[in-house]
Design a protein around this motif. Structure first.
Motif, mmCIF file in Angstrom:
data_model
loop_
_atom_site.group_PDB
_atom_site.id
_atom_site.type_symbol
_atom_site.label_atom_id
_atom_site.label_comp_id
_atom_site.label_asym_id
_atom_site.label_seq_id
_atom_site.Cartn_x
_atom_site.Cartn_y
_atom_site.Cartn_z
ATOM 1 N N UNK A 54 0.849 -1.191 0.000
ATOM 2 C CA UNK A 54 0.000 0.000 0.000
ATOM 3 C C UNK A 54 0.885 1.242 0.000
ATOM 4 N N UNK A 55 0.341 2.338 -0.491
ATOM 5 C CA UNK A 55 1.056 3.605 -0.420
ATOM 6 C C UNK A 55 1.294 3.905 1.052
ATOM 7 N N UNK A 56 2.559 4.135 1.412
ATOM 8 C CA UNK A 56 2.890 4.365 2.816
ATOM 9 C C UNK A 56 2.135 5.579 3.346
ATOM 10 N N UNK A 57 1.673 5.474 4.581
ATOM 11 C CA UNK A 57 1.000 6.587 5.234
ATOM 12 C C UNK A 57 2.048 7.625 5.627
ATOM 13 N N UNK A 58 1.741 8.875 5.352
ATOM 14 C CA UNK A 58 2.678 9.953 5.632
ATOM 15 C C UNK A 58 2.171 10.781 6.810
ATOM 16 N N UNK A 59 2.799 10.610 7.959
ATOM 17 C CA UNK A 59 2.464 11.414 9.141
ATOM 18 C C UNK A 59 3.512 12.489 9.402
ATOM 19 N N UNK A 60 4.387 12.708 8.435
ATOM 20 C CA UNK A 60 5.542 13.580 8.666
ATOM 21 C C UNK A 60 5.277 15.060 8.447
ATOM 22 N N UNK A 71 7.927 3.901 -3.383
ATOM 23 C CA UNK A 71 8.603 3.475 -4.610
ATOM 24 C C UNK A 71 9.986 2.904 -4.328
ATOM 25 N N UNK A 72 10.729 3.520 -3.412
ATOM 26 C CA UNK A 72 12.060 3.007 -3.063
ATOM 27 C C UNK A 72 11.945 1.618 -2.449
ATOM 28 N N UNK A 88 -4.256 -6.246 -4.825
ATOM 29 C CA UNK A 88 -4.803 -6.870 -3.613
ATOM 30 C C UNK A 88 -5.438 -8.223 -3.881
ATOM 31 N N UNK A 89 -6.094 -8.379 -5.017
ATOM 32 C CA UNK A 89 -6.819 -9.613 -5.321
ATOM 33 C C UNK A 89 -5.893 -10.824 -5.450
ATOM 34 N N UNK A 90 -4.667 -10.613 -5.897
ATOM 35 C CA UNK A 90 -3.737 -11.726 -6.129
ATOM 36 C C UNK A 90 -2.670 -11.854 -5.043
ATOM 37 N N UNK A 91 -2.701 -10.985 -4.066
ATOM 38 C CA UNK A 91 -1.660 -10.954 -3.033
ATOM 39 C C UNK A 91 -1.905 -12.003 -1.959
ATOM 40 N N UNK A 92 -0.805 -12.522 -1.413
ATOM 41 C CA UNK A 92 -0.844 -13.434 -0.258
ATOM 42 C C UNK A 92 -0.266 -12.757 0.978
ATOM 43 N N UNK A 93 0.282 -11.568 0.767
ATOM 44 C CA UNK A 93 0.823 -10.764 1.856
ATOM 45 C C UNK A 93 0.556 -9.300 1.582
ATOM 46 N N UNK A 127 5.033 -3.151 8.410
ATOM 47 C CA UNK A 127 4.515 -4.458 8.823
ATOM 48 C C UNK A 127 4.027 -5.220 7.604
ATOM 49 N N UNK A 128 3.963 -6.544 7.767
ATOM 50 C CA UNK A 128 3.431 -7.401 6.721
ATOM 51 C C UNK A 128 2.461 -8.380 7.362
#
Length: 184
Positions: A54-60, A71-72, A88-93, A127-128
């Motif tokens: 997922x796009x990382x949440x930015x609290x900065x 992206x990095x 998401x539909x094909x992901x296992x993690x 986290x994963x």
């Protein structure tokens, strides 16, 4: 007509060849013994082979860094593991990241009180979870910093800060992907 080399010349040539082979063998042993290995086949926790990041949440408070860090991380994940990044539909993690803070500070000033060097520090969590929602790997408070050369020009200073943020994002991603593989 062939020209025969003297026996001593042939022996010296063979000896030099043997010495070079020994040197190469020693180099290979030293490199192999230092823990260096070819990347690209590390595994993720729980044997997960397909993930959605997922796009990382930015609290900065620093606008747009969520794209830089996400992206990095994806780039590093693809380079260093055998995992596929998918929808998401094909992901296992499912990998979720949070950029907790990015702080900018002044390190050195001139006698005229102008900033000469600044420092940027970023801290994040990652986290994963598996496809059942169980957290299989997590780390909190991972951080890195970069010292950059400040400029009296706002545009140049912002550019230097952006380069520092990009470098931090790359280094943190490298550390995080490595830490994921190290635990399994």
């Amino acid at each position: 007509m062939t020209r025969d080399l003297p026996q001593s010349s042939l022996a010296e040539k063979k000896e030099r060849g043997a010495v070079w082979h020994l040197i190469w063998l020693l180099c290979l042993v030293m490199v192999g013994g230092c823990g260096y290995h070819i990347q690209g086949n590390a595994s993720l926790p729980a044997g997960i082979k397909a993930v959605h990041v997922t796009l990382f949440e930015n609290r900065s408070g620093e606008s747009g860094v969520e794209n830089t860090f996400t992206n990095a991380f994806i780039k590093e994940l693809l380079m260093k593991t055998d995992v596929q990044v998918t929808d998401e539909a094909h992901a296992r993690g499912f990998i979720i990241g949070t950029i907790r803070s990015i702080s900018v500070g002044n390190l050195t000033r001139s006698s005229e009180n102008a900033v000469l060097q600044g420092q940027i520090r970023a801290t994040m969590d990652l986290s994963m979870a598996d496809d059942k929602g169980n957290v299989v790997w997590e780390v909190k408070g991972y951080s890195d910093h970069k010292v950059y050369t400040a400029s009296s020009s706002n545009a140049t200073d912002e550019s230097a800060k952006q380069e520092a943020v990009e470098e931090i994002a790359g280094r943190l991603s490298e550390k995080l992907v490595s830490a994921m593989g190290d635990q399994w």
